[in-house]
Design a protein around this motif. Structure first.
Motif, PDB file in Angstrom:
ATOM      1  N   HIS A 105       0.706  -1.100  -0.051  1.00 42.53           N
ATOM      2  CA  HIS A 105       0.084  -0.050   0.024  1.00 42.53           C
ATOM      3  C   HIS A 105       0.928   1.224   0.017  1.00 42.53           C
ATOM      4  CE1 HIS A 105      -3.230   2.807   0.976  1.00 42.53           C
ATOM      5  NE2 HIS A 105      -4.054   1.638   1.016  1.00 42.53           N
ATOM      6  N   PRO A 106       0.408   2.305  -0.623  1.00 44.23           N
ATOM      7  CA  PRO A 106       1.108   3.515  -0.892  1.00 44.23           C
ATOM      8  C   PRO A 106       1.475   4.463   0.398  1.00 44.23           C
ATOM      9  CG  PRO A 106      -0.709   3.826  -2.080  1.00 44.23           C
ATOM     10  CD  PRO A 106      -0.598   2.235  -1.881  1.00 44.23           C
ATOM     11  N   ALA A 107       0.727   3.820   1.461  1.00 45.54           N
ATOM     12  CA  ALA A 107       0.428   4.517   2.758  1.00 45.54           C
ATOM     13  C   ALA A 107       1.554   3.960   3.698  1.00 45.54           C
ATOM     14  CB  ALA A 107      -0.555   4.478   3.526  1.00 45.54           C
ATOM     15  N   LEU A 108       2.073   2.867   3.071  1.00 45.43           N
ATOM     16  CA  LEU A 108       3.371   2.185   3.975  1.00 45.43           C
ATOM     17  C   LEU A 108       4.623   2.684   3.633  1.00 45.43           C
ATOM     18  CD1 LEU A 108       2.141  -1.394   4.090  1.00 45.43           C
ATOM     19  CD2 LEU A 108       2.093   0.387   6.003  1.00 45.43           C
ATOM     20  N   SER A 109       5.768   2.653   4.444  1.00 45.39           N
ATOM     21  CA  SER A 109       7.034   3.001   4.028  1.00 45.39           C
ATOM     22  C   SER A 109       7.631   1.667   3.337  1.00 45.39           C
ATOM     23  CB  SER A 109       7.913   3.370   5.380  1.00 45.39           C
ATOM     24  OG  SER A 109       8.128   2.038   5.945  1.00 45.39           O
ATOM     25  N   PRO A 110       8.708   1.880   2.470  1.00 41.49           N
ATOM     26  CA  PRO A 110       9.385   0.722   1.650  1.00 41.49           C
ATOM     27  C   PRO A 110       9.381  -0.448   2.797  1.00 41.49           C
ATOM     28  CG  PRO A 110      10.015   2.722   0.598  1.00 41.49           C
ATOM     29  CD  PRO A 110       9.285   3.064   1.905  1.00 41.49           C
ATOM     30  N   THR A 111      10.090  -0.126   4.067  1.00 37.29           N
ATOM     31  CA  THR A 111      10.639  -0.671   4.945  1.00 37.29           C
ATOM     32  C   THR A 111       9.270  -1.546   5.470  1.00 37.29           C
ATOM     33  OG1 THR A 111      12.526   0.310   5.142  1.00 37.29           O
ATOM     34  CG2 THR A 111      11.823  -1.298   7.083  1.00 37.29           C
ATOM     35  N   SER A 112       8.363  -1.023   5.809  1.00 40.01           N
ATOM     36  CA  SER A 112       7.038  -1.428   6.312  1.00 40.01           C
ATOM     37  C   SER A 112       6.395  -2.607   5.151  1.00 40.01           C
ATOM     38  CB  SER A 112       6.378  -0.641   6.947  1.00 40.01           C
ATOM     39  OG  SER A 112       6.827   0.119   7.806  1.00 40.01           O
ATOM     40  N   ALA A 113       6.466  -1.946   4.137  1.00 40.82           N
ATOM     41  CA  ALA A 113       5.770  -3.068   2.970  1.00 40.82           C
ATOM     42  C   ALA A 113       6.484  -4.260   2.757  1.00 40.82           C
ATOM     43  CB  ALA A 113       5.777  -2.039   1.718  1.00 40.82           C
ATOM     44  N   VAL A 114       7.575  -3.823   2.816  1.00 35.87           N
ATOM     45  CA  VAL A 114       8.715  -5.483   2.710  1.00 35.87           C
ATOM     46  C   VAL A 114       8.235  -6.312   3.715  1.00 35.87           C
ATOM     47  CG1 VAL A 114      10.766  -6.114   3.054  1.00 35.87           C
ATOM     48  CG2 VAL A 114      10.474  -4.307   1.247  1.00 35.87           C
ATOM     49  N   ALA A 115       8.281  -5.895   5.306  1.00 32.93           N
ATOM     50  CA  ALA A 115       8.025  -6.628   6.261  1.00 32.93           C
ATOM     51  C   ALA A 115       6.673  -7.290   6.148  1.00 32.93           C
ATOM     52  CB  ALA A 115       8.288  -6.011   7.678  1.00 32.93           C
ATOM     53  N   LEU A 116       5.699  -6.385   5.802  1.00 35.30           N
ATOM     54  CA  LEU A 116       4.398  -6.817   5.704  1.00 35.30           C
ATOM     55  C   LEU A 116       4.136  -7.898   4.765  1.00 35.30           C
ATOM     56  CD1 LEU A 116       1.441  -6.815   7.148  1.00 35.30           C
ATOM     57  CD2 LEU A 116       0.741  -4.773   5.645  1.00 35.30           C
ATOM     58  N   THR A 117       4.805  -7.559   3.510  1.00 37.42           N
ATOM     59  CA  THR A 117       4.557  -8.603   2.304  1.00 37.42           C
ATOM     60  C   THR A 117       5.382  -9.967   2.701  1.00 37.42           C
ATOM     61  OG1 THR A 117       4.803  -6.894   0.680  1.00 37.42           O
ATOM     62  CG2 THR A 117       5.207  -9.128   0.041  1.00 37.42           C
ATOM     63  N   LEU A 118       6.316  -9.983   3.340  1.00 29.21           N
ATOM     64  CA  LEU A 118       7.115 -11.187   3.919  1.00 29.21           C
ATOM     65  C   LEU A 118       6.280 -11.975   4.962  1.00 29.21           C
ATOM     66  CD1 LEU A 118      10.701 -10.267   3.863  1.00 29.21           C
ATOM     67  CD2 LEU A 118       9.865 -11.570   2.170  1.00 29.21           C
TER      68      LEU A 118
END
Length: 387
Positions: A105-118
């Motif tokens: 989601h664009p509301a997430l920082s790249p670091t958070s998006a990576v963690a949530l995706t994994l």
């Protein structure tokens, strides 16, 4: 992994995607899916269901309802459940892709998006993700929890666009192998899934780029962990199967005639993989692709790498001239300047630049490599004369 573990890993993101699509809160839905998975691992070995996907969706949905038994929540959710058709074979990859886009989601920082995706799509545990990123498990748990809350607050109506998803997947890939988790392989798995669901050429470009880089992994390091530059790698260690697949995927993407940055990067990687030795690299074509890539991105990092190609095609002095158009603040600028300066014959200055580049290196392996280059020139007598 056992067959059951692989099945559960495959079904978990699909099940979570179904619940989220039905309107469930992201964090609550994941909790419900985890409870359903625990029950599946306990019950399936002796009594496997005919349709594991439908079983997980049904059990997870019930647990989601049970978790919110206030009168208002109960009525609202049970009304939704009553109207929802039974899960069928169509609820598969589409729901996993929905989940992938939501995690990016664009509301997430790249670091958070990576963690949530994994965590949500990759099926990795919080402990595994924390170990891969070298942070305490509690820190990673907080990061993932904040990401879930952000996604829940932003809503499902504005998932990340494709470009953002590709960026997140490439970030995962670039972490490589750390701890017990092969993040590069996980990124390739997720990108394959995305590529199977879309004919967008940039998805194919990213998959090709990953495969071509991954093919060289066995040659990148010595037995004691030292970095081996591309020109010095033992090319017999490269995975020719991955190279062939990467080239095939790239060609299919290029045939759609909608060039993007990942395709251009993959084309450069393919030219390196095609050469039987560093000396046989088709540098004029590499330079042409860097010109294309620079036109697409206007990236200073691309301009930096292009100066290396210019040095190979037109000589080190031309490479240094190209490098002067790139800001000295760009990472690895001093290392590239050192290499071109050495090629130009000014060994005293090259040695000093290698020392300076080592001090600015972004990793221990890179620092050690640059220090060895400085020591090599020193041992060759660079301290006394140049040329």
């Amino acid at each position: 992994m056992s067959d059951l573990d692989l099945l559960v890993r495959d079904l978990a993101p699909r099940t979570l995607g179904v619940l989220v699509r039905r309107g469930a809160d992201f964090a609550a839905a994941e909790d419900a899916v985890q409870e359903a998975l625990v029950e599946a691992v306990r019950r399936w070995p002796g009594n496997p269901p005919d349709d594991p996907q439908a079983w997980l969706v049904t059990v997870a949905w019930r647990k989601l309802l049970d978790a919110g038994r206030s009168e208002t929540a109960r009525r609202a959710r049970e009304e939704r459940a009553a109207d929802e058709p039974a899960p069928g074979p169509a609820e598969h990859d589409d729901d996993t892709l929905l989940l992938l886009f939501l995690c990016c989601h664009p509301a997430l920082s790249p670091t958070s998006a990576v963690a949530l995706t994994l965590r949500a799509v990759g099926g990795l545990t919080t402990r595994q993700i924390a170990a891969a990123y070298l942070v305490p498990e509690a820190t990673m748990a907080q990061r993932i929890s904040r990401a879930k809350r952000t996604v829940a607050a932003a809503g499902i109506g504005a998932p990340g666009d494709l470009a953002h998803v590709l960026t997140v997947l490439y970030l995962v890939f670039n972490e490589g192998y750390t701890g017990e988790v092969d993040l590069a392989a996980e990124a390739i798995r997720l990108t394959r899934m995305l590529a199977a669901a879309t004919d967008e050429p940039e998805v194919g470009g990213l998959l090709a780029l990953m495969l071509l880089h991954h093919a060289r992994r066995a040659a990148r390091w010595t037995a004691d962990g030292a970095l081996v530059p591309l020109a010095e790698q033992d090319r017999s260690l490269w995975d020719t199967g991955s190279v062939a697949e990467g080239v095939e995927v790239l060609q299919a993407a290029l045939d759609r005639d909608r060039l993007g940055p990942y395709q251009a990067q993959a084309a450069i990687a393919a030219l390196h993989c095609d050469a039987r030795s560093a000396e046989e690299t088709d540098w004029p074509q590499v330079l042409e692709w860097y010109d294309e890539l620079l036109a697409l991105t206007d990236s200073p990092v691309v301009a930096l790498n292009r100066s290396v190609a210019v040095g190979e095609v037109d000589g080190p002095l031309a490479g240094l001239a190209a490098l002067r158009t790139v800001s000295a603040d760009v990472p690895r600028h001093t290392a590239v300047e050192a290499w071109l300066t050495e090629r130009a014959g000014d060994l005293d200055r090259a040695q000093a630049l290698y020392v300076a580049a080592a001090a600015r290196a972004g990793s221990t392996a890179e620092r050690d490599h640059l220090t060895r280059q400085a020591a090599r020139l020193h041992a060759a007598g660079a301290g006394g004369s140049s040329g």
